[in-house]
Design a protein around this motif. Structure first.
Motif, PDB file in Angstrom:
ATOM      1  N   TYR A 140      34.177  15.437 -13.899  1.00 50.40           N
ATOM      2  CA  TYR A 140      34.449  15.897 -12.543  1.00 50.40           C
ATOM      3  C   TYR A 140      35.140  17.257 -12.540  1.00 50.40           C
ATOM      4  N   LYS A 141      35.056  17.945 -11.403  1.00 53.61           N
ATOM      5  CA  LYS A 141      35.762  19.214 -11.232  1.00 53.61           C
ATOM      6  C   LYS A 141      37.054  19.018 -10.448  1.00 53.61           C
ATOM      7  N   GLY A 142      36.968  18.314  -9.316  1.00 55.05           N
ATOM      8  CA  GLY A 142      38.138  18.124  -8.463  1.00 55.05           C
ATOM      9  C   GLY A 142      38.388  16.658  -8.178  1.00 55.05           C
ATOM     10  N   ARG A 143      39.432  16.389  -7.402  1.00 58.01           N
ATOM     11  CA  ARG A 143      39.851  15.013  -7.146  1.00 58.01           C
ATOM     12  C   ARG A 143      38.799  14.200  -6.388  1.00 58.01           C
ATOM     13  N   ILE A 144      38.055  14.846  -5.495  1.00 54.76           N
ATOM     14  CA  ILE A 144      37.032  14.107  -4.732  1.00 54.76           C
ATOM     15  C   ILE A 144      35.998  13.512  -5.671  1.00 54.76           C
ATOM     16  N   GLU A 145      35.486  14.328  -6.586  1.00 53.71           N
ATOM     17  CA  GLU A 145      34.471  13.839  -7.527  1.00 53.71           C
ATOM     18  C   GLU A 145      35.040  12.755  -8.435  1.00 53.71           C
ATOM     19  N   ALA A 146      36.321  12.863  -8.779  1.00 52.35           N
ATOM     20  CA  ALA A 146      36.939  11.837  -9.619  1.00 52.35           C
ATOM     21  C   ALA A 146      37.098  10.526  -8.854  1.00 52.35           C
ATOM     22  N   LEU A 147      37.589  10.628  -7.631  1.00 52.75           N
ATOM     23  CA  LEU A 147      37.888   9.427  -6.852  1.00 52.75           C
ATOM     24  C   LEU A 147      36.638   8.687  -6.397  1.00 52.75           C
ATOM     25  N   VAL A 148      35.563   9.417  -6.126  1.00 53.31           N
ATOM     26  CA  VAL A 148      34.366   8.760  -5.607  1.00 53.31           C
ATOM     27  C   VAL A 148      33.793   7.768  -6.626  1.00 53.31           C
ATOM     28  N   HIS A 149      34.047   8.027  -7.913  1.00 48.11           N
ATOM     29  CA  HIS A 149      33.515   7.135  -8.947  1.00 48.11           C
ATOM     30  C   HIS A 149      34.338   5.864  -9.116  1.00 48.11           C
ATOM     31  N   ILE A 150      35.520   5.808  -8.508  1.00 45.76           N
ATOM     32  CA  ILE A 150      36.307   4.568  -8.595  1.00 45.76           C
ATOM     33  C   ILE A 150      36.514   3.949  -7.209  1.00 45.76           C
ATOM     34  N   VAL A 151      35.659   4.304  -6.268  1.00 49.44           N
ATOM     35  CA  VAL A 151      35.767   3.756  -4.910  1.00 49.44           C
ATOM     36  C   VAL A 151      35.669   2.236  -4.916  1.00 49.44           C
ATOM     37  N   SER A 152      34.762   1.693  -5.711  1.00 48.55           N
ATOM     38  CA  SER A 152      34.616   0.231  -5.746  1.00 48.55           C
ATOM     39  C   SER A 152      35.875  -0.416  -6.311  1.00 48.55           C
ATOM     40  N   PHE A 153      36.498   0.239  -7.292  1.00 50.36           N
ATOM     41  CA  PHE A 153      37.768  -0.256  -7.830  1.00 50.36           C
ATOM     42  C   PHE A 153      38.850  -0.214  -6.762  1.00 50.36           C
ATOM     43  N   LEU A 154      38.952   0.903  -6.051  1.00 49.28           N
ATOM     44  CA  LEU A 154      39.963   1.031  -4.991  1.00 49.28           C
ATOM     45  C   LEU A 154      39.752  -0.028  -3.907  1.00 49.28           C
ATOM     46  N   ALA A 155      38.503  -0.260  -3.571  1.00 46.44           N
ATOM     47  CA  ALA A 155      38.197  -1.233  -2.514  1.00 46.44           C
ATOM     48  C   ALA A 155      38.601  -2.654  -2.912  1.00 46.44           C
ATOM     49  N   SER A 156      38.629  -2.922  -4.222  1.00 39.58           N
ATOM     50  CA  SER A 156      38.949  -4.277  -4.683  1.00 39.58           C
ATOM     51  C   SER A 156      40.441  -4.518  -4.859  1.00 39.58           C
ATOM     52  N   GLN A 157      41.252  -3.469  -4.708  1.00 41.68           N
ATOM     53  CA  GLN A 157      42.690  -3.608  -4.914  1.00 41.68           C
ATOM     54  C   GLN A 157      43.379  -4.148  -3.657  1.00 41.68           C
ATOM     55  N   LYS A 158      44.601  -4.645  -3.822  1.00 41.81           N
ATOM     56  CA  LYS A 158      45.324  -5.285  -2.728  1.00 41.81           C
ATOM     57  C   LYS A 158      46.393  -4.378  -2.106  1.00 41.81           C
ATOM     58  N   GLU A 159      46.823  -3.351  -2.842  1.00 34.54           N
ATOM     59  CA  GLU A 159      47.928  -2.519  -2.360  1.00 34.54           C
ATOM     60  C   GLU A 159      47.544  -1.766  -1.092  1.00 34.54           C
ATOM     61  N   LYS A 160      48.516  -1.548  -0.221  1.00 40.05           N
ATOM     62  CA  LYS A 160      48.245  -0.865   1.038  1.00 40.05           C
ATOM     63  C   LYS A 160      48.175   0.642   0.861  1.00 40.05           C
ATOM     64  N   TYR A 161      49.018   1.204  -0.029  1.00 34.13           N
ATOM     65  CA  TYR A 161      49.115   2.657  -0.168  1.00 34.13           C
ATOM     66  C   TYR A 161      48.684   3.108  -1.559  1.00 34.13           C
ATOM     67  N   VAL A 162      48.295   4.380  -1.630  1.00 34.93           N
ATOM     68  CA  VAL A 162      47.945   5.006  -2.900  1.00 34.93           C
ATOM     69  C   VAL A 162      48.813   6.248  -3.080  1.00 34.93           C
ATOM     70  N   ILE A 163      49.368   6.409  -4.278  1.00 33.45           N
ATOM     71  CA  ILE A 163      50.086   7.626  -4.653  1.00 33.45           C
ATOM     72  C   ILE A 163      49.176   8.446  -5.552  1.00 33.45           C
ATOM     73  N   LEU A 164      48.967   9.711  -5.214  1.00 27.67           N
ATOM     74  CA  LEU A 164      48.193  10.632  -6.052  1.00 27.67           C
ATOM     75  C   LEU A 164      49.154  11.641  -6.668  1.00 27.67           C
ATOM     76  N   SER A 165      49.007  11.899  -7.972  1.00 32.81           N
ATOM     77  CA  SER A 165      49.918  12.826  -8.643  1.00 32.81           C
ATOM     78  C   SER A 165      49.215  13.549  -9.776  1.00 32.81           C
TER      79      SER A 165
END
Length: 376
Positions: free
Chosen positions: A98-123
């Motif tokens: 990936y080049k930027g955060r969007i391209e990185a995050l789009v590949h783990i969308v299914s993982f994010l959708a399966s998680q229980k936490e309400k918030y996400v911290i990006l760093s």
């Protein structure tokens, strides 16, 4: 509740700013403060704040990072549920570099959708600091904003403004009114104190998924440019002022300077105001041989000092021979300075060797770098 937040760390975002140090590693793996790596500070801050579900989205040169993190045991992240997950660029069939955060995050969308936490911290990992994510998340909740970003108030570093890779090493400044971001600037050049982004964000997990999908469908690459900037007028973005100690790496000189600042006890105490965890290496305590002279030196374990040292940061296993004089230097793991050598304003990478009687000098404005395994 902090337990309802998961962490996502981007270890490669600013590799291009220090190419000398990232040819075989990534920003997250750069050694810092005598025995740590840059990622240790973000990871430890999250763990100290009760965040125990953390993903690291690696892009390239991640072998040293995998070796350093292992199972996450040193950070108490070796768990059946949650814990530490490292996502290499080809972890899934559809993933690529990936080049930027969007391209990185789009590949783990299914993982994010399966998680229980309400918030996400990006760093990111280009800033070494002790960050209280509990306060940050609570500030986000209290603001009732769609997203909260952390920033510092400071003049823009010349190293950032003069970066040779401005398109890749993007940084962000903000106009802020009553704690709300009203405008955003990319690679600004204004003098004086600025609201300088730390690339730390808190956002609702479901909203993040929605924004990432939308941006990716429209060809978006960078989270700040392709999501934040475009959404400022549509959603509330809150600003969180961080006034604690931090070291920001934006080029080789800033890397040198931020290490040297830790020779001042006040800075060291502020950076390590909360525990910072790292990979352990079983080694002997540093030995100072009779006849050695040491003044204002931070040394990790395993070092053997026979010569004269002043104002230096030493990583594990450094050896300084009899009659050698080393001043104002940052020497990484297993560096060898042979007898009679003279060093001043030098940064050595791991396993570098300065041979007997050699004189190598830089200056406070231009520290000289000796590459990994290099023999001088």
């Amino acid at each position: 509740m902090v337990k309802s937040a998961l962490g996502i760390i981007f270890p490669n975002q600013y590799d291009e700013l220090v190419p000398e140090l990232t040819s075989e590693r990534l920003m997250a793996s750069i050694p810092f403060a005598s025995r740590y790596r840059m990622i240790d500070f973000a990871l430890s801050s999250m763990v100290n704040s009760g965040i125990t579900n953390i993903s690291v989205l690696a892009r390239e040169n991640y072998h040293s990072l995998m070796d350093h993190l292992g199972s996450g045991r040193e950070w108490d992240l070796s768990r059946k549920n949650g814990g530490l997950t490292v996502w290499p660029p080809f972890a899934e069939k559809s993933m690529n570099i990936y080049k930027g955060r969007i391209e990185a995050l789009v590949h783990i969308v299914s993982f994010l959708a399966s998680q229980k936490e309400k918030y996400v911290i990006l760093s990111d990992t280009n800033i070494a600091t002790s960050f209280d994510f509990k306060k940050f998340i609570q500030a986000h909740i209290d603001s009732e904003a769609a997203l909260t970003l952390a920033y510092t108030r400071q003049p823009l570093p010349e190293s950032a403004m003069n970066a040779r890779t401005m398109n890749k090493g993007m940084y962000y400044t903000y106009d802020i009114s009553d704690g709300v971001v009203t405008n955003m600037y990319i690679n600004a050049q204004e003098p004086g104190d600025q609201n300088f982004g730390m690339n730390i964000y808190c956002i609702d997990r479901e909203l993040l998924i929605k924004l990432v999908k939308e941006a990716y469908m429209l060809g978006g690459v960078y989270f700040e440019r392709d999501v934040l900037l475009k959404k400022l007028g549509e959603m509330k973005v809150a600003a969180y002022l961080f006034d604690g100690y931090y070291g920001r790496i934006s080029d080789m000189k800033s890397y040198f300077d931020e290490n040297m600042k830790l020779l001042e006890e006040e800075n060291l105490e502020r950076l390590f105001s909360t525990p910072v965890y790292t990979k352990l290496r079983d080694d002997n305590p540093t030995r100072y041989i009779n006849g050695s002279s040491v003044k204002n030196v931070m040394a990790a374990d395993g070092c053997v000092i026979e010569g004269t040292m002043e104002n230096c940061v030493l990583f594990r296993g450094v050896r300084v021979g009899h009659g050698a004089v080393v001043k104002n230097c940052v020497l990484m793991q297993d560096t060898v300075v042979e007898p009679g050598a003279s060093l001043e304003y030098i940064i050595t990478d791991k396993n570098a060797t300065i041979t007997e009687g050699k004189e190598v000098k830089g200056s406070d404005t231009f520290p000289v770098f000796v590459a990994k395994h290099q023999v001088v």
